[in-house]
Write an enzyme that holds these catalytic residues in place. Structure first.
Site, PDB file in Angstrom:
ATOM      1  N   ASP A 387       0.841  -1.204   0.000  1.00 20.69           N
ATOM      2  CA  ASP A 387       0.000   0.000   0.000  1.00 20.69           C
ATOM      3  C   ASP A 387       0.877   1.256   0.000  1.00 20.69           C
ATOM      4  OD1 ASP A 387      -2.318   1.500   0.085  1.00 20.69           O
ATOM      5  OD2 ASP A 387      -2.541   1.330   2.266  1.00 20.69           O
ATOM      6  N   GLU A 390       2.584   5.139  -3.993  1.00 21.79           N
ATOM      7  CA  GLU A 390       2.568   6.074  -5.155  1.00 21.79           C
ATOM      8  C   GLU A 390       3.897   6.800  -5.301  1.00 21.79           C
ATOM      9  OE1 GLU A 390       0.097   5.736  -2.836  1.00 21.79           O
ATOM     10  OE2 GLU A 390      -0.956   4.438  -4.227  1.00 21.79           O
ATOM     11  N   ASP A 458      -9.046   3.851  -2.325  1.00 23.15           N
ATOM     12  CA  ASP A 458     -10.026   4.264  -1.309  1.00 23.15           C
ATOM     13  C   ASP A 458     -11.289   4.842  -1.940  1.00 23.15           C
ATOM     14  OD1 ASP A 458      -8.057   3.452   0.370  1.00 23.15           O
ATOM     15  OD2 ASP A 458      -7.424   5.459   0.971  1.00 23.15           O
TER      16      ASP A 458
END
Ligand code: GLC
Length: 754
Positions: A387, A390, A458
């Site tokens: 997770d 980015e 999300d």
């Protein structure tokens, strides 16, 4: 700001399979990868290493071309690239001479500073699909997008960019198809005629080369096959990862995790996976366990194993700055973190507070990261959720002066998540011996399908997000990603019970079937929605388990051809306008035979579009001719799902987990149709890499309506099927006695008369 144009051709030469073309300002290089794949790269300043994170193939060593006073023409059996000399333009045609894609005659490729843009002719009626995880409509005509991997909590159905970069799209016009992949990790731009007078589309990037692969195969499926040949295909996933997955931020203790697993078993709701989100760690330190709440990880994992549950744990890239923490100390000592140019480690804030970020662009860092997973694999974890890659840092604005490898952040940001997933996959595959790891990542770049599944980040618990999620899944499928999930129920907010039930029923037909929710939201497990809804959810999850033989074979198809499991109708019905109609654009094929129509939870009837062919409703066998819009019942107990006439769907009995054998009968369902059809059935042990050595079971199931027969070919491979017996279940065969005969599952050819 200057505008620099590519200019006129001044000279060219061909050497080592590269046609190099020089202009006063720039250089272009042309390579051929296959008869349907041509690469064009234009630069003012080529990187001699010619790196790519995505491409795994080499160009042909040599090719022919013709020169005339105006053009240099390269012709393959499928494609013609006509390079105009003055000014330099690249125009692609089919072998028959139909124009597929052309530079905008006025502008071509040019630079403003380091930003390079290619302007192209927009064809009348041209549609565009692809770009992976992008919001908006299936047809991207009149929209513009940016690729810049972004932590996007609370994104809306319009937000852009999101987490991933797939700079690959497919153009559709004049009954023709082409694809274009801009292999450039800088911030990139795609405009499909959003703000022009319908004459120009354009794409480009903030830096690097205008480096693209042009795909000229006719048919979207063939272009996807070529794109995934070039960038790789997924491996067979572990079978357990196709079961139902229960996640939450976070189950706070080993007891809670075990209790969740026990409740599934007690209530006989099938499930395979439970997750540990960030709170299993000690102070959010990656590769640690919280000593108070997860004191004996091995014991917990043994208990989960005894219940046939797998555990997936989250890992984030941010390494907490704290002396005495192994990963921090080692990272500092070995110099493994991303840095400022003066050598200082970059520090950003994420869950653990001050963090450094591993430089996954360096091989030794990837190896170090991969080896650290023993902290998780030793107690028995087999799934690794990557997770925040980015990469995310609070404020979402990592300074552009930070370096990863020998590059500054803006040059490679879009590939950071992919390199983390690569490190995780390579490392866990190594330390898990012959077992298949399950890797899940939020950020990605083209080629990530080789390492990992993805989910769409999300989202929110609304109908609009449920539909958006389906569009994202369908679009990611065009760009080589087959193993995809969305947070079912919506990550943020609290879905209504109706939405939860509806979304779960859609989850049955989502490649990765995972329920996940944000911290502080109401509990989301199937039993949290009242007795009645629990029964509906349970029945739907049971349906997923029944479909697993079909689904596993559909994943096998993805490994072989790159065709995704969830397929927008635009893949097969590329020139059927209804497919792009906003009312129907979320519909998709789930494998070869099943058509799913997502319906909002507030609607109990719905107009659906059935494309060419004829169709049966899965739940009732009601027959429909295709190429029509029909209004159908859509109660929460029965999402409108259809089977294509001639469809072949192997199913199994309900099991509580993929580790259970069930009754040993493979039920081969077949729906009557006018045309012959076949299905490649594939099975292996679901766990190991033995299939790479031929330990699998594969056979073709064929339906012949003229001879009224169903036949199974000789089995290929040395694996012994889990199913001892076969049963043929017929649908829509009027006058034929419903045959429920049981046949021994022998390896030789089997033929059944209908
Ligand atoms: C991010 C992830 C989400 C996860 C949370 C806590 O928001 O997208 O899935 O639950 O972080 O780790």
């Amino acid at each position: 700001m200057n505008l620099e144009i590519a200019g006129n051709v001044q000279g060219f030469k061909q050497q080592d399979g590269i046609l190099t073309i020089k202009t006063a300002e720039a250089e272009a290089r042309v390579y051929i990868y296959s008869p349907t794949i041509i690469r064009v790269s234009i630069s003012k300043n080529f990187n001699p290493d010619d790196p790519s994170f995505a491409v795994i193939r080499q160009p042909l060593a040599d090719f022919d071309f013709d020169e005339s006073s105006a053009n240099i023409d390269i012709t393959t059996p499928a494609l013609k690239l006509s390079i105009q000399k003055s000014p330099l333009r690249f125009n692609f045609f089919t072998a028959a001479g139909n124009s597929l894609s052309e530079d905008d005659a006025r502008f071509g490729t040019n630079w403003q500073g380091e930003r390079v843009i290619c302007y192209r002719r927009l064809f009348e009626g041209e549609r565009f699909i692809g770009l992976g995880e992008k919001t908006g409509n299936l047809d991207r005509r009149s929209a513009a997008y940016v690729n810049w991997n972004t932590d996007a909590p609370n994104h809306t159905p319009e937000s852009d960019p999101l987490y991933k970069t797939f700079p690959f799209f497919i153009g559709l016009h004049s009954g023709l198809t082409y694809g274009l992949f801009l292999d450039n990790t800088h911030k990139s731009y795609f405009d499909f005629g959003a703000s022009t007078d319908e004459e120009t589309s354009w794409f480009g990037a903030d830096g690097g080369d205008l480096n693209y692969y042009f795909f000229g195969a006719q048919g979207v499926a063939k272009i996807i096959e070529d794109y995934t040949w070039l960038t790789g295909r997924m491996e067979m996933p572990p079978l357990w990862s196709l079961g139902y997955q229960q996640c939450r931020w976070s189950y706070m203790s080993a007891d809670e995790v075990l209790n969740i697993a026990q409740t599934f078993r007690k209530k006989q709701i099938p499930a395979d996976v439970v997750y540990c989100d960030i709170d299993y760690m000690d102070d959010f330190k990656i590769f640690t366990w919280n000593k108070k709440t997860f004191p004996k990880p091995k014991q917990m994992l043994d208990k989960l194993k005894a219940m046939d549950f797998k555990l997936v744990t989250i890992v984030d890239p941010g390494i907490k700055v704290e002396e005495g923490y192994k990963e921090y100390d080692e990272g500092i000592e070995q110099d493994y973190f991303a840095k400022y140019p003066d050598g200082e480690n970059y520090t950003g804030y994420v869950w653990p507070g001050r963090c450094h970020f591993p430089d996954f662009f360096r091989e030794e860092v990837r190896e170090w990261w991969g080896a650290a997973f023993t902290a998780l694999t030793q107690p028995g974890v087999e799934g690794f959720w990557n997770d925040m890659n980015e990469p995310a840092a609070w404020g979402q604005n990592i300074p552009w002066i930070v370096k990863f490898g020998d590059k500054f952040m803006p040059e490679v940001r879009n590939a950071y998540g992919m390199q983390m997933a690569r490190a995780t996959y390579d490392g866990t595959r190594k330390i898990m011996g012959n077992k298949r790891p399950f890797v899940l990542t939020r950020a990605a770049y083209s080629g990530t399908q080789r390492y990992s599944a993805v989910w769409t980040g999300d989202n929110t618990g609304t109908d609009a997000h449920m539909l958006l999620g389906q569009r994202l899944v369908n679009s990611l499928g065009i760009t080589g990603m087959s193993f995809i999930g969305v947070d079912i129920g919506g990550f943020s907010g609290n879905p209504t019970p109706e939405l939860m039930v509806r979304w779960n029923s859609l989850g049955v037909y989502t490649p990765m079937f995972r329920n996940h929710a944000i911290q502080g939201s109401k509990m989301r497990e199937p039993w949290e929605w009242g007795k009645n809804n629990e029964q509906i959810i349970k029945k739907d999850i049971e349906q997923r388990y029944k479909l697993l033989p079909y689904l596993y074979s559909s994943f096998y198809q993805s490994t072989q051809t790159g065709l995704p499991v969830s397929r927008t109708l635009a893949i097969e019905h590329s020139f059927d306008g209804n497919v792009f109609d906003e009312r129907f654009q979320n519909e998709f094929m789930f494998g070869d035979a099943i058509l799913v129509t997502p319906v909002e939870s507030t609607k109990l009837t719905e107009d659906v579009y059935l494309p060419q062919g004829s169709w049966y409703r899965l739940s009732s066998d009601k027959f429909y001719e295709g190429e029509q819009i029909v209004n159908v019942q859509a109660p929460l107990t029965d999402l409108p799902v259809f089977v294509k006439a001639g469809g072949i769907i192997p199913m199994q009995s309900v099991v509580q987990s993929t580790n259970e054998k069930g009754d040993g009968i493979l039920r081969i369902h077949i729906w009557n149709g006018r045309e012959a059809n076949s299905f490649i059935y594939y099975e292996d042990d679901g766990v190991s890499y033995d299939y790479e050595q031929g330990v699998y079971y594969k056979r073709v199931i064929s339906f012949n309506p003229i001879e009224k027969s169903l036949s199974l070919s000789l089995v290929e491979g040395s694996f012994k099927s889990r199913f001892m017996q076969l049963r043929f279940v017929l649908h829509g065969f009027d006058g034929v006695k419903l045959q429920e005969e049981i046949v021994e599952n022998k390896n030789g050819e089997i033929e059944v008369k209908l």
